[in-house]
Write an enzyme that holds these catalytic residues in place. Structure first.
Site, short mmCIF file in Angstrom:
data_model
loop_
_atom_site.label_atom_id
_atom_site.label_comp_id
_atom_site.label_asym_id
_atom_site.label_seq_id
_atom_site.Cartn_x
_atom_site.Cartn_y
_atom_site.Cartn_z
N HIS A 37 0.84 -1.21 0.00
CA HIS A 37 0.00 0.00 0.00
C HIS A 37 0.87 1.26 0.00
O HIS A 37 0.59 2.23 -0.71
CB HIS A 37 -0.88 0.04 1.25
CG HIS A 37 -1.87 -1.07 1.36
ND1 HIS A 37 -1.77 -2.07 2.32
CD2 HIS A 37 -2.99 -1.35 0.66
CE1 HIS A 37 -2.80 -2.89 2.19
NE2 HIS A 37 -3.55 -2.49 1.19
N ARG A 187 -4.09 -10.14 4.00
CA ARG A 187 -4.57 -11.47 4.41
C ARG A 187 -3.45 -12.37 4.92
O ARG A 187 -3.73 -13.46 5.45
CB ARG A 187 -5.31 -12.15 3.25
CG ARG A 187 -6.63 -11.46 2.91
CD ARG A 187 -7.48 -12.28 1.95
NE ARG A 187 -8.86 -11.84 1.94
CZ ARG A 187 -9.40 -11.00 1.06
NH1 ARG A 187 -8.66 -10.51 0.07
NH2 ARG A 187 -10.67 -10.64 1.15
#
Ligand code: AMP
Length: 282
Positions: A37, A187
């Site tokens: 990110h 995840r």
């Protein structure tokens, strides 16, 4: 850094930015930030006057029985990380703010959204396309940044932008990996130590396929077999492992042109995806 929760305030803030003649880069995310990110935020920072990061765990892109409730959430930690990347606005709306009572519109991108993850997760890309269309409408960015980690998502968004003539440029940023090659993902926190160790097989499988291509093999079957062998050695039975056109995701049977090798697999309690562009050696 300003944190904005309402659509109206985000629209006003973005309109004021544009009125000053400043460009806007948007990074859509579901939060729980990692270096992947941050790489998108950093790219946006270097190319735009203002950077908006959206943080929204979009319920419509999760299927029944998927990990919506368990999805990691940490607004305070994410706000600190985004501020350190010199982000101007963190747009973190609630689900009710994005999908108020009576919400009735779905954007469906046919073709590229129907295969691979689209087939494995019915409705997933409808949720993605709908929320991305909303975010583009709310923020009206000049450029939006997406990770090649979700290669199919990039193609879905590019198709959406072309088909609806949305005035935004799409930038795809390279996959950021852990030191042992595992593609970073929010995840990955679902992986217990045993599964975390086995998860490196995804990247290793892609590398094995790449190595076979580098030795001159172009036929899909031996290339896929090399990858499948690495996965099998770690006890991983992929949900899909496929060689596809990087333009429209149609199946390809040879790596004579650049081809996308994409894999999805359940490892322990996480569903992981990864991919690699393969190019024939000359
Ligand atoms: P997410 O929060 O998982 O929806 O991801 C938000 C954006 O970050 C998407 O465009 C992803 O493709 C991108 N992204 C996620 N993981 C990575 C990674 N390991 N490297 C590069 N980009 C990533």
């Amino acid at each position: 850094m300003k944190i904005v929760h309402s659509v109206a305030e985000m629209q006003d803030t973005a309109a004021a930015t544009r009125a000053r003649g400043e460009s806007i880069g948007l990074v859509p995310t579901m939060g729980s930030f990692h270096a992947g990110h941050l790489s998108l935020m950093s790219a946006a920072r270097t190319q735009n006057d203002r950077v908006v990061v959206s943080l929204f765990v979009n319920p419509t892109q999760f299927g029944p029985g998927e990990d919506l409730a368990a999805y990691p959430r940490d607004l305070d930690g994410d706000a600190r990380l985004a501020a350190a990347e010199d982000v101007d606005v963190l747009f973190a709306p609630s689900a009710a703010e994005m999908y108020p009572d009576g919400f009735a519109t779905t954007v469906h991108v046919a073709g590229v959204a129907d295969v691979l993850d689209g087939a494995a997760r019915p409705g997933h890309f409808d949720g993605v396309a709908t929320v991305v269309a909303k975010l583009f409408s709310i923020v009206a960015p000049d450029v939006a940044y997406f990770g090649q980690k979700d290669a199919q998502q990039v193609l879905v968004v590019r198709r959406l932008v072309r088909d609806l003539n949305l005035p935004v440029r799409i930038e795809a940023c390279p996959i950021v990996r852990e030191a042992d090659g595992l593609a970073m993902s929010s995840r990955n926190v679902y992986l217990d130590p045993e599964a975390r160790a086995r998860a490196t097989a995804l990247n290793q499988a892609l590398s094995a396929a790449e190595a076979v291509v580098a030795l001159g093999e172009t036929r899909a079957e031996p290339v896929l077999a090399a990858a499948r062998g690495v996965l099998a050695a770690s006890g991983i039975d992929p949900e899909y492992l496929e060689l596809r056109s990087p333009d429209d995701l149609t199946p390809v049977d040879a790596v004579t042109e650049p081809a996308l090798l994409a894999v999805a697999a359940r490892v322990g309690s996480a569903r992981l995806i990864d991919n690699r562009m393969l190019e024939a050696s000359r």
